[in-house]
Design a protein around this motif. Sequence first.
Motif, PDB file in Angstrom:
ATOM      1  N   MET A 274     -28.900  19.783 -16.014  1.00 41.40           N
ATOM      2  CA  MET A 274     -27.950  19.871 -17.083  1.00 41.40           C
ATOM      3  C   MET A 274     -28.206  19.729 -18.556  1.00 41.40           C
ATOM      4  SD  MET A 274     -25.461  20.630 -15.060  1.00 41.40           S
ATOM      5  CE  MET A 274     -24.409  20.478 -16.556  1.00 41.40           C
ATOM      6  N   PRO A 275     -29.332  18.888 -19.047  1.00 38.77           N
ATOM      7  CA  PRO A 275     -29.788  18.895 -20.267  1.00 38.77           C
ATOM      8  C   PRO A 275     -30.168  20.306 -20.956  1.00 38.77           C
ATOM      9  CG  PRO A 275     -30.743  16.957 -19.316  1.00 38.77           C
ATOM     10  CD  PRO A 275     -30.162  17.863 -18.188  1.00 38.77           C
ATOM     11  N   ILE A 276     -30.683  21.031 -20.197  1.00 44.16           N
ATOM     12  CA  ILE A 276     -31.264  22.525 -20.413  1.00 44.16           C
ATOM     13  C   ILE A 276     -30.175  23.322 -20.679  1.00 44.16           C
ATOM     14  CG2 ILE A 276     -32.492  24.364 -19.819  1.00 44.16           C
ATOM     15  CD1 ILE A 276     -34.672  22.779 -18.487  1.00 44.16           C
ATOM     16  N   ILE A 322     -34.354  16.498 -24.808  1.00 37.83           N
ATOM     17  CA  ILE A 322     -34.489  14.912 -24.816  1.00 37.83           C
ATOM     18  C   ILE A 322     -33.219  14.015 -25.050  1.00 37.83           C
ATOM     19  CG2 ILE A 322     -36.073  13.023 -25.583  1.00 37.83           C
ATOM     20  CD1 ILE A 322     -38.377  15.067 -26.057  1.00 37.83           C
ATOM     21  N   GLY A 323     -32.537  14.565 -26.155  1.00 37.47           N
ATOM     22  CA  GLY A 323     -31.253  13.818 -26.610  1.00 37.47           C
ATOM     23  C   GLY A 323     -30.418  13.753 -25.376  1.00 37.47           C
ATOM     24  N   PHE A 324     -30.335  14.919 -25.051  1.00 42.34           N
ATOM     25  CA  PHE A 324     -28.981  15.399 -23.805  1.00 42.34           C
ATOM     26  C   PHE A 324     -29.623  14.623 -22.638  1.00 42.34           C
ATOM     27  CE2 PHE A 324     -26.704  18.665 -26.142  1.00 42.34           C
ATOM     28  CZ  PHE A 324     -25.665  18.329 -25.686  1.00 42.34           C
ATOM     29  N   THR A 325     -30.777  14.497 -22.272  1.00 40.08           N
ATOM     30  CA  THR A 325     -31.323  13.867 -21.042  1.00 40.08           C
ATOM     31  C   THR A 325     -30.807  12.524 -21.083  1.00 40.08           C
ATOM     32  OG1 THR A 325     -33.124  15.725 -20.730  1.00 40.08           O
ATOM     33  CG2 THR A 325     -33.349  13.389 -19.442  1.00 40.08           C
ATOM     34  N   PHE A 326     -31.069  11.631 -22.040  1.00 40.39           N
ATOM     35  CA  PHE A 326     -30.613  10.305 -22.150  1.00 40.39           C
ATOM     36  C   PHE A 326     -29.259  10.187 -22.081  1.00 40.39           C
ATOM     37  CE2 PHE A 326     -35.030   9.674 -23.684  1.00 40.39           C
ATOM     38  CZ  PHE A 326     -35.318   8.176 -23.234  1.00 40.39           C
ATOM     39  N   LEU A 327     -28.510  11.081 -22.747  1.00 38.69           N
ATOM     40  CA  LEU A 327     -26.991  10.844 -22.795  1.00 38.69           C
ATOM     41  C   LEU A 327     -26.440  11.105 -21.250  1.00 38.69           C
ATOM     42  CD1 LEU A 327     -24.142  10.963 -24.386  1.00 38.69           C
ATOM     43  CD2 LEU A 327     -24.422  13.097 -24.830  1.00 38.69           C
ATOM     44  N   GLY A 363     -31.453  -1.020 -15.474  1.00 37.51           N
ATOM     45  CA  GLY A 363     -31.464  -0.548 -16.857  1.00 37.51           C
ATOM     46  C   GLY A 363     -32.662  -0.124 -17.545  1.00 37.51           C
ATOM     47  N   ALA A 364     -33.602  -1.174 -17.568  1.00 38.99           N
ATOM     48  CA  ALA A 364     -34.765  -1.216 -18.365  1.00 38.99           C
ATOM     49  C   ALA A 364     -35.771  -0.232 -17.619  1.00 38.99           C
ATOM     50  CB  ALA A 364     -35.190  -2.522 -18.349  1.00 38.99           C
ATOM     51  N   ILE A 365     -35.667  -0.117 -16.328  1.00 41.95           N
ATOM     52  CA  ILE A 365     -36.528   0.569 -15.489  1.00 41.95           C
ATOM     53  C   ILE A 365     -36.051   2.101 -15.708  1.00 41.95           C
ATOM     54  CG2 ILE A 365     -37.407   1.382 -13.349  1.00 41.95           C
ATOM     55  CD1 ILE A 365     -37.488  -1.496 -12.353  1.00 41.95           C
ATOM     56  N   MET A 366     -34.941   2.255 -15.692  1.00 41.50           N
ATOM     57  CA  MET A 366     -34.472   3.726 -15.857  1.00 41.50           C
ATOM     58  C   MET A 366     -34.662   4.265 -17.260  1.00 41.50           C
ATOM     59  SD  MET A 366     -32.744   5.922 -14.128  1.00 41.50           S
ATOM     60  CE  MET A 366     -32.306   7.482 -14.454  1.00 41.50           C
ATOM     61  N   ASP A 367     -34.547   3.534 -18.299  1.00 42.78           N
ATOM     62  CA  ASP A 367     -35.065   3.660 -19.622  1.00 42.78           C
ATOM     63  C   ASP A 367     -36.504   4.177 -19.758  1.00 42.78           C
ATOM     64  OD1 ASP A 367     -32.338   3.496 -20.556  1.00 42.78           O
ATOM     65  OD2 ASP A 367     -32.891   1.639 -21.314  1.00 42.78           O
ATOM     66  N   LYS A 368     -37.269   3.326 -19.104  1.00 48.74           N
ATOM     67  CA  LYS A 368     -38.741   3.737 -19.015  1.00 48.74           C
ATOM     68  C   LYS A 368     -39.270   4.900 -18.292  1.00 48.74           C
ATOM     69  CE  LYS A 368     -40.246  -0.922 -19.190  1.00 48.74           C
ATOM     70  NZ  LYS A 368     -40.844  -2.235 -18.454  1.00 48.74           N
ATOM     71  N   ILE A 369     -38.572   5.251 -17.281  1.00 56.53           N
ATOM     72  CA  ILE A 369     -38.824   6.563 -16.604  1.00 56.53           C
ATOM     73  C   ILE A 369     -38.241   7.779 -17.201  1.00 56.53           C
ATOM     74  CG2 ILE A 369     -39.533   5.201 -14.458  1.00 56.53           C
ATOM     75  CD1 ILE A 369     -36.961   6.325 -13.357  1.00 56.53           C
ATOM     76  N   THR A 370     -37.003   7.495 -17.657  1.00 50.14           N
ATOM     77  CA  THR A 370     -36.302   8.712 -18.378  1.00 50.14           C
ATOM     78  C   THR A 370     -36.962   9.223 -19.532  1.00 50.14           C
ATOM     79  OG1 THR A 370     -34.115   7.651 -17.558  1.00 50.14           O
ATOM     80  CG2 THR A 370     -33.972   9.489 -19.450  1.00 50.14           C
ATOM     81  N   ALA A 374     -37.754  13.089 -19.641  1.00 49.57           N
ATOM     82  CA  ALA A 374     -37.186  13.958 -20.509  1.00 49.57           C
ATOM     83  C   ALA A 374     -38.182  14.805 -21.204  1.00 49.57           C
ATOM     84  CB  ALA A 374     -36.513  13.094 -21.547  1.00 49.57           C
ATOM     85  N   ILE A 375     -39.395  14.430 -21.552  1.00 50.40           N
ATOM     86  CA  ILE A 375     -40.379  15.178 -22.244  1.00 50.40           C
ATOM     87  C   ILE A 375     -40.688  16.119 -21.422  1.00 50.40           C
ATOM     88  CG2 ILE A 375     -42.776  14.958 -23.015  1.00 50.40           C
ATOM     89  CD1 ILE A 375     -42.326  12.167 -23.985  1.00 50.40           C
ATOM     90  N   LEU A 376     -40.856  15.923 -20.068  1.00 54.43           N
ATOM     91  CA  LEU A 376     -41.382  16.884 -19.184  1.00 54.43           C
ATOM     92  C   LEU A 376     -40.327  18.032 -18.865  1.00 54.43           C
ATOM     93  CD1 LEU A 376     -43.255  14.732 -16.343  1.00 54.43           C
ATOM     94  CD2 LEU A 376     -44.288  16.241 -17.979  1.00 54.43           C
ATOM     95  N   LEU A 377     -39.157  17.710 -18.943  1.00 48.95           N
ATOM     96  CA  LEU A 377     -38.132  18.647 -18.866  1.00 48.95           C
ATOM     97  C   LEU A 377     -38.084  19.533 -19.801  1.00 48.95           C
ATOM     98  CD1 LEU A 377     -35.617  19.362 -16.968  1.00 48.95           C
ATOM     99  CD2 LEU A 377     -34.284  17.908 -18.209  1.00 48.95           C
ATOM    100  N   ALA A 378     -37.953  18.872 -21.311  1.00 51.08           N
ATOM    101  CA  ALA A 378     -38.221  19.813 -22.609  1.00 51.08           C
ATOM    102  C   ALA A 378     -39.210  20.700 -22.627  1.00 51.08           C
ATOM    103  CB  ALA A 378     -38.355  18.833 -23.758  1.00 51.08           C
ATOM    104  N   LEU A 379     -40.716  20.356 -21.930  1.00 50.78           N
ATOM    105  CA  LEU A 379     -41.798  21.200 -21.696  1.00 50.78           C
ATOM    106  C   LEU A 379     -41.397  22.255 -20.820  1.00 50.78           C
ATOM    107  CD1 LEU A 379     -44.652  21.557 -22.184  1.00 50.78           C
ATOM    108  CD2 LEU A 379     -45.225  20.285 -20.303  1.00 50.78           C
TER     109      LEU A 379
END
Length: 448
Positions: A274-276, A322-327, A363-370, A374-379
Amino acid sequence: MKKLTQTLKNIWSIEELRSKILVTLLLIFIYRVGTHIVLPGIRINPAAADANQGGILGMIDAFAGGAFNQASIFALGIMPYISASIFMQLMTVLVPSFQKLQKEGESGRKKINQWTRYLTVIVTLVQASAYVGYLNQMTQQNIASLVPAYQSYFYLSTVVLLTAGTLFVMWLGEKITDKGLGNGTSIIIMVGILARLPQAFGQEFSAKSQPVGMLLVFIIEIAILIAIIMGCILLVQGTRKIPVNYAKQIVGNRQFGGGARQFLPIKVNSAGVMPIIFAQAIMFLPTLFSFNKNSETSQNIAGVFSDHTNIWYMVVYSTVVIGFTFLYTALIFNPKQIADNLKQNNGFVPGVKPGQPTADYIGAIMDKITLPGAILLALVGILPGIAQLLGVSANFSTFFGGTSLLIMVGVILDTLQQIETQLLMRQYDGLMKGGRIQGRQTVTQASI
C-alpha cells in the motif's frame, strides 16, 4: 526432480485441490480473453499505445494486463474494486460504527462487502467517464481513431461496457476466492502483471543477444533479478516473534491450558504494497503541472516527477514511501487492541505487566522493526529506476522491484501456502523439506 514429480502427483490426486486448480485456470482464461476484446467504435494502434504508457497510467495498464492501453472492455480491470476496498478498509479503522459492524462477524462482513460493491459501481462510473476523455486524447494524438458512424453512441456505450466489464472481473475474482485457489482479486492482478513478462523478457533478450559480450550481461541481469526476488520473499515473510505465555485455568477439577508458550508474530512489512501504491499516486500529481505549457518551471517539475531514473525523484519517492509506511502501519496495527485481547484470554508477555504496559511494549517493538522495513520497501520501490540506469530496458526493469514484484511474490506465496495446507491435511509431504511456506495472510491480512 523426483520429489517435485511426486509432489505434483500428490497435488493432482487430491480431488478438491484438483478441482480448485482447474476452476482457477478456467476463470483466468476467461479474464485473459476479455482483455483482448476491444470496445466498439474505436481502433487502437498497439505500438503507439505501448509507447504512450507511463506514470500512474502505466501502473494501471500493468495491473490490467495491457487492457488499459488496448481500450479493452476490461480496461479498468479490478482497480475500481481495489480502490473501493481500500476506502472501506480505512473506514473500518477510522469510523467507530464501521468498527462495530466489522465485529458483528459474518453478517457484518456481508454488509461491508455489499457496500464495497455499491461503491465499486460509483467509482467505476467516474473512472469510465474519465477514460472516455483519455480515449479522445489518444485520438487527437493519432494513437486511436473513432468510427464516425458510432461517434454519437460512443460515450454511453463505453461507460456502460467498462462498468459491466469491471463488475464482471470483480465477480470472477470472488468466484476464484470461493471456488478456486487463492485470493481471486490478488490473482487477477498478478496475472495481469505476469502477462507482460514474456514480451519484456523477449525484448531484453533480443537487445542483449546480438553482441557476444552482451549475452553475459543478460545472464547477470537474470541472476540479479533472482536475488532481488529472494530478498522480496524475505521482506514479505520477515517477522519478529514476541513470546506470549497463557496462565492456567481451572474449571471444576479440570485444568485447561497452563504454561503453554506461544509467539505473537509481528511483520517487518505490515503495510504490504500500500505505501508504494499511495506514493506512486502522490508522485503523479506534480505531472499535472505539465498542462501549463507556458511555464518552464512547471515543465521542469513535471519532467523530474515523471522520470523514474531521476535522482530527485528517487529521494522524494523514498521519503514518501517511508512516511506512508509508518502512517498505514499505525492505521491497521493497534497495540492496545492486541494487549486487551491477550488480557481477556489470560495471556501475557513475560516480564511485562498486562494492559497498557503490554501495549507500549508491543508498540515500541513495532516502531523498531517498521523503520528497517520501510527503508527496504523504499529501496524495492526505486529498484526499477536503478535497473533502467544500469542499462535494463524500461519494460523489463519494472520486474526488478516496485509494486509489480511485491504483488507477484506475495500472491505466489499465499497460493503456495494454500496448496501446502491441503497436502499436509491429507498427510502428504509439504512443498519444502525444511519449514512451512508462510504467505502474507499467515500473520496479518494482506493489503492486496
